[in-house]
Design a protein around this motif. Sequence first.
Motif, mmCIF file in Angstrom:
data_model
loop_
_atom_site.group_PDB
_atom_site.id
_atom_site.type_symbol
_atom_site.label_atom_id
_atom_site.label_comp_id
_atom_site.label_asym_id
_atom_site.label_seq_id
_atom_site.Cartn_x
_atom_site.Cartn_y
_atom_site.Cartn_z
ATOM 1 N N ALA A 104 0.861 -1.183 0.000
ATOM 2 C CA ALA A 104 0.000 0.000 0.000
ATOM 3 C C ALA A 104 0.897 1.232 0.000
ATOM 4 O O ALA A 104 1.281 1.731 1.050
ATOM 5 N N HIS A 107 8.715 4.085 0.195
ATOM 6 C CA HIS A 107 8.450 2.843 0.940
ATOM 7 C C HIS A 107 8.540 1.600 0.059
ATOM 8 O O HIS A 107 8.872 0.522 0.544
ATOM 9 N N MET A 126 10.516 -1.983 1.029
ATOM 10 C CA MET A 126 9.662 -3.151 1.289
ATOM 11 C C MET A 126 9.940 -4.241 0.259
ATOM 12 O O MET A 126 9.997 -5.432 0.593
ATOM 13 N N GLY A 131 12.956 -6.112 1.187
ATOM 14 C CA GLY A 131 12.654 -7.130 2.206
ATOM 15 C C GLY A 131 12.065 -8.387 1.577
ATOM 16 O O GLY A 131 12.405 -9.506 1.958
ATOM 17 N N ALA A 141 9.149 -5.282 7.147
ATOM 18 C CA ALA A 141 7.743 -5.398 6.731
ATOM 19 C C ALA A 141 7.632 -6.274 5.487
ATOM 20 O O ALA A 141 6.761 -7.144 5.396
ATOM 21 N N GLN A 182 7.720 4.360 8.718
ATOM 22 C CA GLN A 182 7.870 2.991 8.208
ATOM 23 C C GLN A 182 7.118 2.007 9.097
ATOM 24 O O GLN A 182 6.600 0.998 8.608
ATOM 25 N N ILE A 227 3.219 2.695 8.382
ATOM 26 C CA ILE A 227 2.727 2.248 7.078
ATOM 27 C C ILE A 227 3.117 0.798 6.802
ATOM 28 O O ILE A 227 2.277 -0.065 6.596
ATOM 29 N N GLY A 228 4.427 0.533 6.791
ATOM 30 C CA GLY A 228 4.886 -0.806 6.400
ATOM 31 C C GLY A 228 4.411 -1.884 7.359
ATOM 32 O O GLY A 228 3.950 -2.949 6.943
#
Lengths: 279, 313
Positions: A121, A127, A131, A134, B57, B82, B85-86
């Motif tokens: 999202a 972000h 992410m 990851g 995340a 982070q 949100i994450g």
Amino acid sequence: MPEAPIQHGLDSLTSTAQTLRHRIIKTSHESGTPHLGSCLSCVDLLVFFYWQLVSIDPKNPTDPARDRFILSKGHAAPALFQVLAERGFFERSALEGYGENGSLFGEHPPTPNALPGIEAATGSLGHGLPMGLGMALASRISGTPYSVYAVLSDGECNEGSNWEAALLASAQKVSNLTIAIDYNKWQATGRSDEVLGLSPLADKWRAFGWCVTEIDGHNFQDMADAVAKNRDDPRPKAIIANTVKGRGVSFMEDDNNWHYRIPTAEEVDLAAKELGIEA
Amino acid sequence: MRNAFAAEVTAMAAEDSKLVLLSGDIGNRLFDNLKGSRPDQFMNCGIAEANMMSVAAGMALSGLHPIVYTITPFTTTRCLEQIRIGVAYHNAPVVIVGTGSGLSYASLGPTHHSLEDFSIFRAIPNIRVLTPYDAPSLRVVLREAVGSGVPTYIRIGKKGEKDLVPQAEAVGIGKTAVVRQGVDICILSVGTIGPEAIAAADALRGDHGVSAEVVLVNTVKPVDHELISSLTKRFRALLTVEEHSTNGGFGEYVSAHLAQKDIHVPVVCLGTRDEFMHTVGSQSYAREYFGIDAGSIVTAAKECLSRATGSTR
């Protein structure tokens, strides 16, 4: 196992992208959703990723072995939603009522739990890449082979978290991570090279230890070549996609007013003509 | 607690191949056993906490059980977006561990204090807030948190904290431990301030003839409302103490709950004042500075009881 990408001929991608452009513009008009310029600059990249590269089964969108695609520039969600619908993650009819009270479809992607096909999202910039990193590392740690792709905007490269991620991806030699930067030379209020010192963008990513290719971000052959050439490179990969904001509609191209402007009904018709879409 | 954390994580990693410890370039030698035995399950993410939190995340969304570990301000406020949100918005089951919490690093100054974390995290949906008070309680809540599927923040101390409850009696998430029984006033002690609360209860009993119960709290969110309500039936007054700001802390939560339930019982909430501490010193010094040491608890408890005596209840 997720299905292989469809591998249509590159020519058919052009017609898909034009169709989606029209739907994005029409939806913007109907729902008052902004960021048209940002959507139109990256829709070719999205079409390439979803029809040529990303290995994923729309009928089994949470398969642990699927490739992951993240639209890190979340404000181009109106483009992503059209892509996901066309690719079969949900019915196009789900997009009816776009932007209305209670709709899942607005200016940014919702969470993965809320909508099939979404991996993150996004909407707050900076972000998606961390992410995605990851997720790419998780592939290695869990021994489940898959690739992770993300599309970033050039303005988004203002955010320091991207550069933190670039450093870790490089140190960890994360080879299953590919980003494309939609380099349309604009951000919300000015030229991306003037707001912050973005240029030379490709050199920055090279200096961070990434495998970098510069392409025309509206040329599917360029995209295919960039991916094929670097497939076995052990480094994380960055495709600097030179694009035009508002691409495909003459009166929107490289005009940053279309970051926020909503087209009138007449402008939607004009755009449809230019895109070769029958009324 | 730090050493107990490292040892427990190392043991858990051997049992759970999905467990991954992400460190923000701290814990020199602390994780050598983990790095040696399970190199794939340890990753030094460098001094780049925003990225580290999002990476965690992404890992959690891909089925792993990531634990993020660094000094508390850097694993909380440094990367709050982070987390919000994450981790929280995505409901990604990351376990965030802050070490050296509260005033543990009093000598390092406010850059390394964490006196706002409960308040901030309480307002973020989906995330559980834990504050174990000793090594045994840390071991239990850590094991419950990892693999639970719930995003969790665990605030721990540094090293050398005394065990307050034997390991065999250590309680899990959301449960409380009574370490001193009493009848006059109940001290709700939140996290690592426990030894001060116990010393205060002992002093109240020995020097002042006041019978104080000490309840150790390891969970700030979700709060056990029923427990709080039931305590008001047994005691004339409640005292909360935490190594955290009174603004938005556990005490404020308790007070609000009682007010909304029309439960009228004298409550005093001890925590740090609304200020940064510009001098350095030991953790004990800092606790005295902010009035959350045993002596301050004794004074506050007596005052609170005098209010209770004067009330109509």
